[in-house]
Design a protein around this motif. Structure first.
Motif, PDB file in Angstrom:
ATOM      1  N   TYR A 174       0.821  -1.210   0.000  1.00 56.69           N
ATOM      2  CA  TYR A 174       0.000   0.000   0.000  1.00 56.69           C
ATOM      3  C   TYR A 174       0.856   1.261   0.000  1.00 56.69           C
ATOM      4  CZ  TYR A 174      -4.372  -2.562   0.802  1.00 56.69           C
ATOM      5  OH  TYR A 174      -5.467  -3.376   0.671  1.00 56.69           O
ATOM      6  N   PHE A 175       1.967   1.214   0.725  1.00 53.37           N
ATOM      7  CA  PHE A 175       2.883   2.360   0.759  1.00 53.37           C
ATOM      8  C   PHE A 175       3.434   2.635  -0.635  1.00 53.37           C
ATOM      9  CE2 PHE A 175       7.233   4.052   1.100  1.00 53.37           C
ATOM     10  CZ  PHE A 175       7.005   5.209   1.832  1.00 53.37           C
ATOM     11  N   ILE A 176       3.889   1.588  -1.320  1.00 55.12           N
ATOM     12  CA  ILE A 176       4.419   1.750  -2.674  1.00 55.12           C
ATOM     13  C   ILE A 176       3.337   2.293  -3.601  1.00 55.12           C
ATOM     14  CG2 ILE A 176       5.399   0.543  -4.669  1.00 55.12           C
ATOM     15  CD1 ILE A 176       7.341   0.854  -2.308  1.00 55.12           C
ATOM     16  N   CYS A 177       2.143   1.747  -3.483  1.00 55.90           N
ATOM     17  CA  CYS A 177       1.015   2.225  -4.286  1.00 55.90           C
ATOM     18  C   CYS A 177       0.754   3.711  -4.025  1.00 55.90           C
ATOM     19  CB  CYS A 177      -0.223   1.402  -3.963  1.00 55.90           C
ATOM     20  SG  CYS A 177      -1.692   1.857  -4.893  1.00 55.90           S
ATOM     21  N   ASP A 178       0.792   4.096  -2.762  1.00 54.18           N
ATOM     22  CA  ASP A 178       0.529   5.488  -2.378  1.00 54.18           C
ATOM     23  C   ASP A 178       1.571   6.452  -2.934  1.00 54.18           C
ATOM     24  OD1 ASP A 178      -1.755   4.813  -1.070  1.00 54.18           O
ATOM     25  OD2 ASP A 178      -0.966   5.059   0.959  1.00 54.18           O
ATOM     26  N   ILE A 179       2.845   6.054  -2.882  1.00 59.28           N
ATOM     27  CA  ILE A 179       3.868   6.997  -3.349  1.00 59.28           C
ATOM     28  C   ILE A 179       3.835   7.119  -4.875  1.00 59.28           C
ATOM     29  CG2 ILE A 179       5.362   6.801  -1.328  1.00 59.28           C
ATOM     30  CD1 ILE A 179       7.221   5.009  -2.932  1.00 59.28           C
ATOM     31  N   PHE A 180       3.494   6.045  -5.575  1.00 59.75           N
ATOM     32  CA  PHE A 180       3.305   6.157  -7.021  1.00 59.75           C
ATOM     33  C   PHE A 180       2.178   7.140  -7.324  1.00 59.75           C
ATOM     34  CE2 PHE A 180       6.098   2.618  -7.548  1.00 59.75           C
ATOM     35  CZ  PHE A 180       6.439   2.552  -8.900  1.00 59.75           C
ATOM     36  N   LYS A 181       1.088   7.005  -6.568  1.00 61.80           N
ATOM     37  CA  LYS A 181      -0.064   7.881  -6.763  1.00 61.80           C
ATOM     38  C   LYS A 181       0.275   9.323  -6.426  1.00 61.80           C
ATOM     39  CE  LYS A 181      -4.922   8.383  -5.411  1.00 61.80           C
ATOM     40  NZ  LYS A 181      -6.014   7.836  -4.570  1.00 61.80           N
ATOM     41  N   LYS A 182       1.002   9.523  -5.305  1.00 62.44           N
ATOM     42  CA  LYS A 182       1.371  10.870  -4.865  1.00 62.44           C
ATOM     43  C   LYS A 182       2.216  11.587  -5.916  1.00 62.44           C
ATOM     44  CE  LYS A 182       2.392  11.575  -0.483  1.00 62.44           C
ATOM     45  NZ  LYS A 182       1.529  12.675   0.033  1.00 62.44           N
ATOM     46  N   TYR A 183       3.083  10.840  -6.580  1.00 59.66           N
ATOM     47  CA  TYR A 183       3.965  11.437  -7.579  1.00 59.66           C
ATOM     48  C   TYR A 183       3.426  11.270  -9.001  1.00 59.66           C
ATOM     49  CZ  TYR A 183       7.344  12.271  -3.913  1.00 59.66           C
ATOM     50  OH  TYR A 183       7.973  12.730  -2.780  1.00 59.66           O
ATOM     51  N   LYS A 184       2.164  10.837  -9.093  1.00 61.66           N
ATOM     52  CA  LYS A 184       1.453  10.740 -10.375  1.00 61.66           C
ATOM     53  C   LYS A 184       2.206   9.865 -11.378  1.00 61.66           C
ATOM     54  CE  LYS A 184      -0.780  15.205  -9.659  1.00 61.66           C
ATOM     55  NZ  LYS A 184      -1.001  16.584 -10.138  1.00 61.66           N
ATOM     56  N   ILE A 185       2.652   8.709 -10.884  1.00 61.84           N
ATOM     57  CA  ILE A 185       3.331   7.731 -11.726  1.00 61.84           C
ATOM     58  C   ILE A 185       2.401   6.523 -11.863  1.00 61.84           C
ATOM     59  CG2 ILE A 185       5.357   6.238 -11.937  1.00 61.84           C
ATOM     60  CD1 ILE A 185       6.836   8.194 -10.092  1.00 61.84           C
ATOM     61  N   PRO A 186       2.179   6.024 -13.076  1.00 66.47           N
ATOM     62  CA  PRO A 186       1.305   4.860 -13.258  1.00 66.47           C
ATOM     63  C   PRO A 186       1.789   3.668 -12.427  1.00 66.47           C
ATOM     64  CG  PRO A 186       1.827   5.860 -15.367  1.00 66.47           C
ATOM     65  CD  PRO A 186       2.711   6.535 -14.356  1.00 66.47           C
ATOM     66  N   TYR A 187       0.840   2.993 -11.812  1.00 66.30           N
ATOM     67  CA  TYR A 187       1.185   1.869 -10.940  1.00 66.30           C
ATOM     68  C   TYR A 187       0.326   0.663 -11.302  1.00 66.30           C
ATOM     69  CZ  TYR A 187       1.609  -1.013  -6.753  1.00 66.30           C
ATOM     70  OH  TYR A 187       1.816  -2.062  -5.891  1.00 66.30           O
ATOM     71  N   LYS A 188       0.942  -0.492 -11.399  1.00 65.44           N
ATOM     72  CA  LYS A 188       0.229  -1.720 -11.736  1.00 65.44           C
ATOM     73  C   LYS A 188       0.393  -2.725 -10.598  1.00 65.44           C
ATOM     74  CE  LYS A 188      -0.066  -5.325 -15.277  1.00 65.44           C
ATOM     75  NZ  LYS A 188       0.527  -5.844 -16.529  1.00 65.44           N
ATOM     76  N   LYS A 189      -0.697  -3.091  -9.970  1.00 68.10           N
ATOM     77  CA  LYS A 189      -0.657  -4.075  -8.881  1.00 68.10           C
ATOM     78  C   LYS A 189      -0.317  -5.448  -9.466  1.00 68.10           C
ATOM     79  CE  LYS A 189      -4.004  -1.499  -6.128  1.00 68.10           C
ATOM     80  NZ  LYS A 189      -5.398  -1.408  -5.649  1.00 68.10           N
ATOM     81  N   ASN A 190       0.678  -6.100  -8.849  1.00 73.47           N
ATOM     82  CA  ASN A 190       1.114  -7.390  -9.374  1.00 73.47           C
ATOM     83  C   ASN A 190       0.513  -8.541  -8.556  1.00 73.47           C
ATOM     84  OD1 ASN A 190       2.705  -7.561  -6.997  1.00 73.47           O
ATOM     85  ND2 ASN A 190       4.324  -6.399  -7.983  1.00 73.47           N
ATOM     86  N   TYR A 191       0.836  -9.757  -8.963  1.00 75.69           N
ATOM     87  CA  TYR A 191       0.228 -10.921  -8.297  1.00 75.69           C
ATOM     88  C   TYR A 191       0.655 -11.029  -6.831  1.00 75.69           C
ATOM     89  CZ  TYR A 191       4.578 -13.646  -8.701  1.00 75.69           C
ATOM     90  OH  TYR A 191       5.869 -14.101  -8.581  1.00 75.69           O
ATOM     91  N   ASP A 192       1.851 -10.533  -6.500  1.00 77.42           N
ATOM     92  CA  ASP A 192       2.306 -10.552  -5.104  1.00 77.42           C
ATOM     93  C   ASP A 192       1.346  -9.733  -4.233  1.00 77.42           C
ATOM     94  OD1 ASP A 192       5.470 -10.778  -3.632  1.00 77.42           O
ATOM     95  OD2 ASP A 192       3.803  -9.780  -2.645  1.00 77.42           O
ATOM     96  N   PHE A 193       0.911  -8.596  -4.761  1.00 80.20           N
ATOM     97  CA  PHE A 193      -0.041  -7.750  -4.036  1.00 80.20           C
ATOM     98  C   PHE A 193      -1.330  -8.506  -3.755  1.00 80.20           C
ATOM     99  CE2 PHE A 193      -3.791  -5.067  -4.120  1.00 80.20           C
ATOM    100  CZ  PHE A 193      -3.497  -4.090  -3.179  1.00 80.20           C
ATOM    101  N   TYR A 194      -1.882  -9.149  -4.773  1.00 81.08           N
ATOM    102  CA  TYR A 194      -3.178  -9.812  -4.611  1.00 81.08           C
ATOM    103  C   TYR A 194      -3.070 -11.054  -3.718  1.00 81.08           C
ATOM    104  CZ  TYR A 194      -4.959  -6.659  -8.142  1.00 81.08           C
ATOM    105  OH  TYR A 194      -5.339  -5.520  -8.827  1.00 81.08           O
ATOM    106  N   ILE A 195      -1.976 -11.783  -3.818  1.00 79.36           N
ATOM    107  CA  ILE A 195      -1.767 -12.943  -2.941  1.00 79.36           C
ATOM    108  C   ILE A 195      -1.663 -12.487  -1.486  1.00 79.36           C
ATOM    109  CG2 ILE A 195      -0.125 -14.750  -2.297  1.00 79.36           C
ATOM    110  CD1 ILE A 195       0.513 -15.044  -5.292  1.00 79.36           C
ATOM    111  N   THR A 196      -0.865 -11.439  -1.261  1.00 82.35           N
ATOM    112  CA  THR A 196      -0.692 -10.921   0.095  1.00 82.35           C
ATOM    113  C   THR A 196      -2.018 -10.427   0.667  1.00 82.35           C
ATOM    114  OG1 THR A 196       1.571 -10.245  -0.442  1.00 82.35           O
ATOM    115  CG2 THR A 196       0.590  -9.275   1.523  1.00 82.35           C
TER     116      THR A 196
END
Length: 262
Positions: free
Chosen positions: A228-250
């Motif tokens: 979630y932290f990584i997702c948030d910082i991508f969003k904060k800096y307006k960089i496209p972010y793609k959730k990977n399978y590790d995210f969904y498994i976790t």
């Protein structure tokens, strides 16, 4: 160039003198040492009294039940007192090789665009020595290998930027080393990794990293927070972010653990 060595301390009586001495014995002499202690109750005070004239020592009460939050709080308070152009972070159970500041001065002087220097420390487990390795990550959307706190040297300007953007806030299970490594390597790309072995990282049973066992419930929750932290910082800096399978498994595992506990 002036360095500020910022030491966070709590109940490290068996290690703290070596930590302090390693700083005082630096070959490069333009530095200050600021140690903030969470009111240790293990005899640390006896050692600290010996160094009152050599270093700045402050005591503050714990601000949280989370060790990572307390560590961040101590280092933030030390930074606010500090005057150096570069802050060298140091846990009280680790120590520096005596040429660390000298090596850092050379790096920062030559690479003026760099704001963070990571080193790959010698890892001391009891009397056994190992060496830090950087793993090859399969996705740019996951965090890089985290350098231990004591292996991070950061320019004042960048530390201040992180504070102002409140990137040390939230996610109480995430340590300062994870945050700085991720921000510097993924977002700002303002780092350099030196091959010089200038830090000794002790892997001890009561260290922050040792408190969460791999694959325990808390380990999975912390891993999801990291996503979630990584997702948030991508969003904060307006960089496209793609959730990977590790995210969904976790996320699925944490959901099942919460359901099981309820």
């Amino acid at each position: 160039m002036k360095f500020s060595i910022l030491i966070s301390s709590y109940n490290k009586v068996n290690y703290i003198e070596k930590c302090i001495q390693s700083c005082l014995e630096q070959t490069y002499k333009n530095f200050e040492i600021i140690l903030i202690d969470n009111h240790s109750n293990d005899g640390t005070d006896t050692i600290l009294k010996k160094y009152e004239k050599n270093i700045i020592i402050k005591k503050v009460f714990k601000s949280s039940d989370y060790s990572s939050v307390n560590q961040i709080d101590l280092l933030k308070k030390a930074f606010q007192i500090s005057k150096g152009e570069v802050a060298c972070l140091l846990d009280a159970d680790d120590y520096f090789e005596n040429n660390k500041l000298e090596k850092l001065k050379t790096i920062f002087s030559k690479k003026k665009e760099i704001e963070v220097v990571f080193d790959k420390p010698k890892i001391l487990i009891n009397s056994n020595i190992n060496y830090f390795k950087i793993k090859n990550k399969y996705s740019k959307y996951i965090w890089p290998t985290t350098h231990p706190t004591s292996s991070i040297s950061i320019k004042r300007s960048f530390f201040k930027t992180i504070l102002e953007k409140q990137l040390f806030d939230n996610y109480p299970l995430l340590e300062i080393d994870f945050r700085i490594t991720s921000l510097s390597k993924i977002i700002y790309k303002n780092f350099f990794v030196t091959e010089e072995i200038i830090t000794v990282y002790r892997k001890v049973s009561d260290g922050i990293m040792s408190q969460i066992k791999k694959f325990s419930n808390k380990w999975w929750i912390k891993r999801l927070d990291a996503h979630y932290f990584i997702c948030d910082i991508f969003k904060k800096y307006k960089i496209p972010y793609k959730k990977n399978y590790d995210f969904y498994i976790t996320k699925a595992i944490v959901y099942l653990l919460n359901k099981q506990n309820n």
